[in-house]
Scaffold this motif. Sequence first.
Motif, mmCIF file in Angstrom:
data_model
loop_
_atom_site.group_PDB
_atom_site.id
_atom_site.type_symbol
_atom_site.label_atom_id
_atom_site.label_comp_id
_atom_site.label_asym_id
_atom_site.label_seq_id
_atom_site.Cartn_x
_atom_site.Cartn_y
_atom_site.Cartn_z
ATOM 1 N N THR A 126 -6.206 -8.221 -3.602
ATOM 2 C CA THR A 126 -6.232 -7.311 -2.461
ATOM 3 C C THR A 126 -5.732 -8.067 -1.237
ATOM 4 O O THR A 126 -6.094 -9.226 -1.016
ATOM 5 N N TYR A 150 -5.690 -7.869 2.814
ATOM 6 C CA TYR A 150 -6.256 -7.246 4.014
ATOM 7 C C TYR A 150 -5.319 -7.562 5.172
ATOM 8 O O TYR A 150 -5.238 -8.702 5.633
ATOM 9 N N GLU A 156 -3.331 -4.677 -4.160
ATOM 10 C CA GLU A 156 -3.745 -3.498 -3.407
ATOM 11 C C GLU A 156 -3.712 -3.858 -1.930
ATOM 12 O O GLU A 156 -4.250 -4.891 -1.521
ATOM 13 N N GLU A 182 -4.764 -3.173 1.894
ATOM 14 C CA GLU A 182 -5.733 -2.485 2.728
ATOM 15 C C GLU A 182 -5.401 -2.742 4.188
ATOM 16 O O GLU A 182 -5.361 -3.892 4.638
ATOM 17 N N ASP A 183 -5.142 -1.663 4.905
ATOM 18 C CA ASP A 183 -4.843 -1.770 6.333
ATOM 19 C C ASP A 183 -6.148 -2.040 7.080
ATOM 20 O O ASP A 183 -7.014 -1.171 7.167
ATOM 21 N N ALA A 184 -6.274 -3.233 7.601
ATOM 22 C CA ALA A 184 -7.503 -3.628 8.300
ATOM 23 C C ALA A 184 -7.240 -3.909 9.770
ATOM 24 O O ALA A 184 -7.998 -4.635 10.417
ATOM 25 N N ARG A 237 -17.200 -6.361 -2.760
ATOM 26 C CA ARG A 237 -17.385 -5.686 -1.474
ATOM 27 C C ARG A 237 -18.755 -5.032 -1.359
ATOM 28 O O ARG A 237 -19.228 -4.364 -2.280
#
Length: 507
Positions: free
Chosen positions: A52, A54, A98, A100-102, A491
């Motif tokens: 993932t 971030y 993956e 993830e827009d953080a 998570r």
Amino acid sequence: MSGTGTGGRLAAKASLAAKAALAALSTLSGPLAGQSRSGDPPRNPNAESETTIYEGVSVLDGTGAPLMPDMSIVVRDGRIAAVAPTDELSLEDWPKAEIEDARGLFVIPGLIESHTHLATRADRTAAEFELNRFIYGGVTTVRDMAGDVRALAELQRAALVGEIPAPDIHYAALVAGESFFVDPRTRSSSMGEVPGRVPWLQVVDDETDLVETIALARGTWATGLKTYASIDGPLLVRLAAEARRQGIPVWSHTHVGPALPMDVAGAGVTSMSHVCSLATAAIPDEVMAEALAGRRTGMVEVDLDDPRIDAVLEEMKRQGTVLDATLKVGFFREERMAVLARDSLGPPPARRPDAPRDAQREGPEGPPPPPDPRRRGVRAQCSPEQGVELTRRAWRAGVPIAAGTDAPPAPGSEWPALYDELEYFSERVGMPMVDVIRAATSHGALALDLAEEIGTVEEGKHANLVFLEDDPTAGVENLKSVLFTLKRGRRFDREDFELGTPPPRRP
């Protein structure tokens, strides 16, 4: 239990094998490789890697560096695979990741509680209640400073493999002089056995085979060896040296009387707990001599400006020893005494005319109280506010400060007590937020001797990360803006947290 029959013969063979192994161990002169204390849980070798990214976070990495905006963190199979500016990270290098827009979030290392007690008396329900509060509050690692390791080892396993929501647990095996084991807590932590005669609670003296003692402690899968009380300076030096050789850190009380704070610092232990005990360095020599002779016990007023305290801090800095300040427990005890005083009914009972006098309370004509072996002779008086001042002096002297509490949070609190400790550091000690966060991250990792694995946001370390909605450098309250926490990549969303009903205390 009888030693005859098959069981007895097997036990005898096991004992002989253990003695042979210890004999071989004692012949080794060089350092031993430390046992695994932060390994990865086993994975299915046929499973695909999980990655993932971030994107767009602001990172305070726990090294002391300033906040870094617009960064991306790659988490792969529970570890940090990369940390880089977002515009420099090539997504082509991570084709199956993956994303993830953080953006707008802030990331700090997972917090480390450096002083807790989960199993002074084994109670799985109560421990899991606390562990749940820890992990959903951003605490990804706890250091348990002595308890029943039979319970702690099972909790550690369950946390590691994900059976319970919990931080990683690292615990101590304890050693102390014989007189300490009258303490009722040692009976609670060794129920069914004899305190001082089990591998996680051992008596030590000048005749102790330290090779065997420390090997037995390591065999409990303890991360560290805690030295508690009734140990003199030369014995502490020998303990610390053998522990280093066997690859296990020593976590010591700052005063383990007869060993004074300078003796502890000079022994080269990894961490020293309880900042108020630094004041013991200022007890006059003649008073300490009376205590060692058994003629005096209790609290002693000292001059906290005594240069011997600063000498201890200089030695701690030289050795790289971490100070586990535990300000929280001082304020907790003060608050508890205030409540007891407020809730008490009527004046205290009058002393009977024939009752013995206490010289320390009623004057020199009465005999002194008998020494309390649990209290290591005499101790320096030190209020919680004086503990704050000593912490400030240690911090200004360059001693690494870790965040441990040794106390519970307020009843019904949805946040771990660690946040109180961090508030004391920020609001009372005056530490800037970068240093406050280091106390609960990288310095906690130093105390655990796990700085290569946890404590900072760096490539290769466990993906123990806290994602915040507010800037952590802007104020200590912003640390509670937890959106979610990663522990080894798993998570825990804050919105999923439920405190539940605290379990009743066992009798």
